[in-house]
Design an enzyme around this catalytic site. Structure first.
Site, PDB file in Angstrom:
ATOM      1  N   CYS A   2       0.859  -1.183   0.000  1.00  0.00           N
ATOM      2  CA  CYS A   2       0.000   0.000   0.000  1.00  0.00           C
ATOM      3  C   CYS A   2       0.893   1.231   0.000  1.00  0.00           C
ATOM      4  CB  CYS A   2      -0.938   0.099   1.194  1.00  0.00           C
ATOM      5  SG  CYS A   2      -2.134  -1.219   1.282  1.00  0.00           S
ATOM      6  N   ARG A  27       3.537  -0.497  -4.926  1.00  0.00           N
ATOM      7  CA  ARG A  27       3.240  -0.988  -3.580  1.00  0.00           C
ATOM      8  C   ARG A  27       1.875  -1.655  -3.494  1.00  0.00           C
ATOM      9  NH1 ARG A  27       6.944   1.648  -0.303  1.00  0.00           N
ATOM     10  NH2 ARG A  27       5.814   1.022   1.552  1.00  0.00           N
ATOM     11  N   TRP A  72      -2.936  -2.607  -1.648  1.00  0.00           N
ATOM     12  CA  TRP A  72      -2.724  -4.049  -1.821  1.00  0.00           C
ATOM     13  C   TRP A  72      -3.516  -4.710  -0.703  1.00  0.00           C
ATOM     14  CZ3 TRP A  72      -0.770  -8.167   1.023  1.00  0.00           C
ATOM     15  CH2 TRP A  72      -0.470  -9.322   0.288  1.00  0.00           C
ATOM     16  N   ASN A  96      -1.124   2.442   5.735  1.00  0.00           N
ATOM     17  CA  ASN A  96      -0.271   1.345   5.238  1.00  0.00           C
ATOM     18  C   ASN A  96       0.182   0.566   6.452  1.00  0.00           C
ATOM     19  OD1 ASN A  96       1.649  -0.301   4.006  1.00  0.00           O
ATOM     20  ND2 ASN A  96       3.231   1.285   4.096  1.00  0.00           N
ATOM     21  N   GLY A  97      -0.070  -0.750   6.449  1.00  0.00           N
ATOM     22  CA  GLY A  97       0.324  -1.584   7.589  1.00  0.00           C
ATOM     23  C   GLY A  97      -0.818  -2.495   7.981  1.00  0.00           C
ATOM     24  N   GLU A 469      14.234 -19.793  -8.976  1.00  0.00           N
ATOM     25  CA  GLU A 469      13.900 -18.461  -9.493  1.00  0.00           C
ATOM     26  C   GLU A 469      13.143 -18.604 -10.822  1.00  0.00           C
ATOM     27  OE1 GLU A 469      13.730 -15.609  -8.389  1.00  0.00           O
ATOM     28  OE2 GLU A 469      13.859 -14.201 -10.053  1.00  0.00           O
ATOM     29  N   LYS A 473       9.508 -17.011 -11.285  1.00  0.00           N
ATOM     30  CA  LYS A 473       9.214 -16.025 -12.345  1.00  0.00           C
ATOM     31  C   LYS A 473       8.005 -16.489 -13.146  1.00  0.00           C
ATOM     32  CE  LYS A 473      10.744 -13.342 -11.430  1.00  0.00           C
ATOM     33  NZ  LYS A 473      11.519 -12.762 -10.407  1.00  0.00           N
ATOM     34  N   GLU A 476       4.734 -16.210 -11.057  1.00  0.00           N
ATOM     35  CA  GLU A 476       4.192 -14.883 -10.772  1.00  0.00           C
ATOM     36  C   GLU A 476       3.743 -14.142 -12.029  1.00  0.00           C
ATOM     37  OE1 GLU A 476       8.534 -12.877  -9.589  1.00  0.00           O
ATOM     38  OE2 GLU A 476       6.773 -12.353  -8.449  1.00  0.00           O
ATOM     39  N   HIS A 492      13.370 -39.128  -6.019  1.00  0.00           N
ATOM     40  CA  HIS A 492      12.882 -39.380  -4.656  1.00  0.00           C
ATOM     41  C   HIS A 492      11.403 -39.021  -4.516  1.00  0.00           C
ATOM     42  CE1 HIS A 492      16.863 -40.419  -3.295  1.00  0.00           C
ATOM     43  NE2 HIS A 492      17.343 -39.327  -3.884  1.00  0.00           N
ATOM     44  N   LYS A 591       5.035  -4.898  -5.176  1.00  0.00           N
ATOM     45  CA  LYS A 591       6.499  -4.883  -5.260  1.00  0.00           C
ATOM     46  C   LYS A 591       7.156  -4.934  -3.871  1.00  0.00           C
ATOM     47  CE  LYS A 591      10.239  -4.314  -7.796  1.00  0.00           C
ATOM     48  NZ  LYS A 591      10.581  -5.523  -8.552  1.00  0.00           N
TER      49      LYS A 591
HETATM   50  C1  AGP Z   1      10.236 -11.301  -7.009  1.00  0.00           C
HETATM   51  O1  AGP Z   1       9.903 -11.415  -8.338  1.00  0.00           O
HETATM   52  C2  AGP Z   1       9.132 -11.174  -6.094  1.00  0.00           C
HETATM   53  N1  AGP Z   1       8.180 -10.238  -6.516  1.00  0.00           N
HETATM   54  C3  AGP Z   1       9.407 -11.309  -4.618  1.00  0.00           C
HETATM   55  O2  AGP Z   1       9.681 -12.657  -4.413  1.00  0.00           O
HETATM   56  C4  AGP Z   1      10.513 -10.469  -3.962  1.00  0.00           C
HETATM   57  O3  AGP Z   1      11.759 -10.890  -4.409  1.00  0.00           O
HETATM   58  C5  AGP Z   1      10.396 -10.629  -2.436  1.00  0.00           C
HETATM   59  O4  AGP Z   1       9.165 -10.147  -2.016  1.00  0.00           O
HETATM   60  C6  AGP Z   1      11.510  -9.948  -1.680  1.00  0.00           C
HETATM   61  O5  AGP Z   1      11.467  -8.565  -1.855  1.00  0.00           O
HETATM   62  P1  AGP Z   1      12.700  -7.655  -1.502  1.00  0.00           P
HETATM   63  O6  AGP Z   1      13.821  -8.101  -2.357  1.00  0.00           O
HETATM   64  O7  AGP Z   1      12.233  -6.272  -1.814  1.00  0.00           O
HETATM   65  O8  AGP Z   1      12.986  -7.854  -0.043  1.00  0.00           O
END
Ligand code: AGP
Length: 596
Positions: A2, A27, A72, A96-97, A469, A473, A476, A492, A591
């Site tokens: 947010c 945010r 958010w 925000n929070g 990763e 990717k 998401e 396994h 983000k």
């Molecule tokens: C990455 O594509 C993500 N959106 C997410 O996993 C991100 O890396 C994670 O929330 C950590 O954020 P930061 O690096 O700002 O701490």
């Protein structure tokens, strides 16, 4: 998560508020809203982002003071009634929070005959402030009183219908900055939101309250006394990757990696390590999401260069585990935003135990960057796409540079190793640029993954970590089911998932135990799986008879890893494009993750 803004200005503020909110959309972007006062008192909220909000606000809002929010969702779905500002009895609040005791507060208020419109935790805040106002408290005192009843984390901005020339701000646990410019006093979750309007800003501390008025910004500490905070220049809007040519910011940010890597390398090459950190006997890296995967991918380099054991800990788990810390531990926090709540929680915990902290952070005005004993910055530049791309590769580079610097300080790096690592680091930007040129092949892979509706990523060593990763990717950006395994783990259990045509992306190269991954690829193939190999030149001949599709990537050793990272980023982007998903703003995400 947010974003909040607030402003007191000499002229109508609505459009400026919405413009600033636009720069905070990273945010959260499920809904947005503004409230303005003086003259009049108007509130507008929309589902979606600031483009929709600007359409509503137009030129019609006259108020000279206002607050705004981009959301958010935590409590309550993305609906207009849950969007901020929340208003009660002439008091409007953006928050925000998370208010942890909102349930009890709300119950008490409902018993009092008060009504609620939303499902949010935030809506209790204007109720508390309005009650204090009714009892005779001045705006600032009313906010202070309300805050004593709130448990949890908050940054709030408050607008009063009956005192329409000011905004009151309070902070506990969530980042917020106040800022000043010519004829404007403002507040925002991130100072870059105000770069067009303000000259300098100060980060509020926990327990602070601030008042914005036509006279400027006044800050009060937890004790109610006037407080001095450190004012810094608001930097002009950072150079941002332009989405135009590329279709999305995320795609543009992938293309910006060579420059970002060069900038990061230039900033870190030759930096020395302070003695307190050079004396480390053990390293613990703590991070979330992609930042964790960046660290796990390059951990072997850190360990080899420093001769130190390097533990990896997911922040959300580590902060609650009460793990014993051996003497001589140095904490390394890795974060793009520098404000991830779980990683910040670990920072507090480590500080309380006197553990020296290194912060590998991209946003350098963030609390994490400011609070660390050693800031080891990534210079990726602003990343607008929600998915980490250039920040990820810059984190890998920065961590290797840290390992090298620490190894040099400890005397564990020979001159031969130094020359070899420097040569590899110098080549990374070019490798990423060359990998990007294979885009057509990644696009074809993406189309297959979309057709099959799933993907499995495997590799060994660093490539096993990087596979995580790749899967993240893809998840998401495309929302497809994607999993990652160390290739040796397949047999396994996970190999049971392989059916005729299951796409399995195998990352393999010299230094990634390619021979063993080849055997695992054979096992996949024998069960009908469709093998897509992302390999280096040295492994291509061996994989050719086994792979259904093979992409030979540029680079060798460390370079292969960076090329594989670019490959997986581009596969994910193209899968999202095929599926017509919003590449820069995937559903449900934000983000900066500032809630636990
Ligand atoms: C990455 O594509 C993500 N959106 C997410 O996993 C991100 O890396 C994670 O929330 C950590 O954020 P930061 O690096 O700002 O701490």
């Amino acid at each position: 998560m947010c974003g909040i803004v607030g402003m007191v200005n000499g002229h109508p503020v609505a459009r400026d508020l919405v413009t600033a909110l636009g720069r905070l959309e990273y945010r959260g972007y499920d809904s947005a809203g503004v409230a303005v006062a003086g003259p009049g008192f108007e509130v507008h909220k929309v589902i979606g982002g600031t483009t929709e909000l600007m359409g509503k606000v137009g030129n019609g809002f006259a108020g000279h003071a206002g607050i705004g929010h981009t959301r958010w969702a935590t409590h309550g779905r993305a609906e207009v009634r849950n969007a901020h500002p929340h208003v009660w009895d002439g008091v409007a609040v953006v928050h925000n929070g998370i208010i942890e005791n909102y349930h009890d507060l709300r119950g008490r208020m409902i018993a009092n005959g008060e009504t609620f419109e939303s499902d949010t935790d935030s809506e209790v805040i204007p109720h508390l402030i309005a009650a204090a106002r009714k009892a005779g408290a001045a705006p600032m005192d009313a906010v202070r009183e309300a805050c004593t009843e709130l448990h949890g984390a908050y940054a709030i901005a408050v607008l009063f219908q009956d005192v329409p020339d000011r905004v009151v701000v309070a902070r506990q646990g969530s980042p917020v900055m106040v800022a000043r410019g010519r004829n404007v006093a403002a507040v925002a979750s991130d100072p870059s939101a105000l770069s067009a309007l303000c000259d300098d800003y100060a980060a509020l501390e926990d327990g602070d309250l601030a008042e914005l008025s036509n006279h400027g910004v006044t800050i009060f500490g937890r004790d109610g006394q006037l407080a001095q905070r450190c004012w810094q220049k608001v930097e002009g809007a950072e150079e941002e990757a332009a989405a135009g040519l590329f279709g999305s910011f995320t795609r543009a940010e992938i293309a910006a990696q060579p420059v970002a890597l060069r900038n990061t390398d230039a900033a870190l090459a030759g930096r020395a390590i302070p003695q307190a950190i050079a004396d480390a006997e053990r390293l613990v890296v703590v991070a979330c999401g992609s930042s964790m995967y960046a660290a796990s991918t390059v951990r072997p380099w850190i360990e080899k260069l420093t001769g130190l054991p390097c533990d990896l800990e997911i922040a959300s788990e580590y902060r609650t585990r009460e793990a014993p810390l051996s003497r001589g531990t140095v904490g390394i926090l890795v974060s793009q935003s520098g404000e991830t709540a779980d990683t910040m929680g670990v920072m507090e915990m480590l500080k309380a135990r006197n553990v020296p902290i290194v912060a590998v952070v991209n946003v350098q005005h963030s609390q994490m960057a400011r609070g660390a004993d050693l800031l080891w910055p990534t210079m990726a530049g602003k990343e607008q796409g929600v998915a980490a791309t250039k920040s990820f590769t810059c984190q890998m580079l920065a961590l290797i540079r840290f390992g090298l610097a620490l190894g040099l300080a400890r005397g564990t790096v020979t001159s031969g190793t130094l020359v070899a690592v420097e040569r590899e680091l110098a080549g990374l930007a070019v490798v990423c640029a060359r990998a990007e040129m294979l885009e057509g092949q990644f696009e074809a892979v993406a189309e297959r993954l979309v057709r099959e509706g799933e993907a499995l990523f495997i590799g060994r060593g660093s490539a096993a970590a990087l596979a995580n990763e790749g899967a993240l990717k893809l998840k998401e950006l495309s929302y497809l089911r994607a999993e990652a395994y160390a290739a040796g783990e397949l047999k396994h259990g996970p190999i049971a998932m392989i059916r005729e045509g299951s796409p399995v992306i195998v990352c393999a190269g010299a230094g990634q135990h390619a021979g063993k991954s080849l055997a695992n690829a054979e096992e996949v193939r024998a069960r009908g799986g469709y093998v897509i190999a992302l390999v280096d030149d040295a492994s291509a001949a061996a994989f050719a008879p086994v792979a259904d599709e093979m992409i030979v990537l540029p680079g060798a050793g460390l370079g292969t890893l960076f090329a594989q990272a670019v490959a997986m980023q581009l596969i994910a982007v193209h899968a999202a494009v095929v599926l017509r998903h919003p590449v820069d703003r995937p559903r449900n995400l934000a983000k900066s993750v500032t809630v636990e």
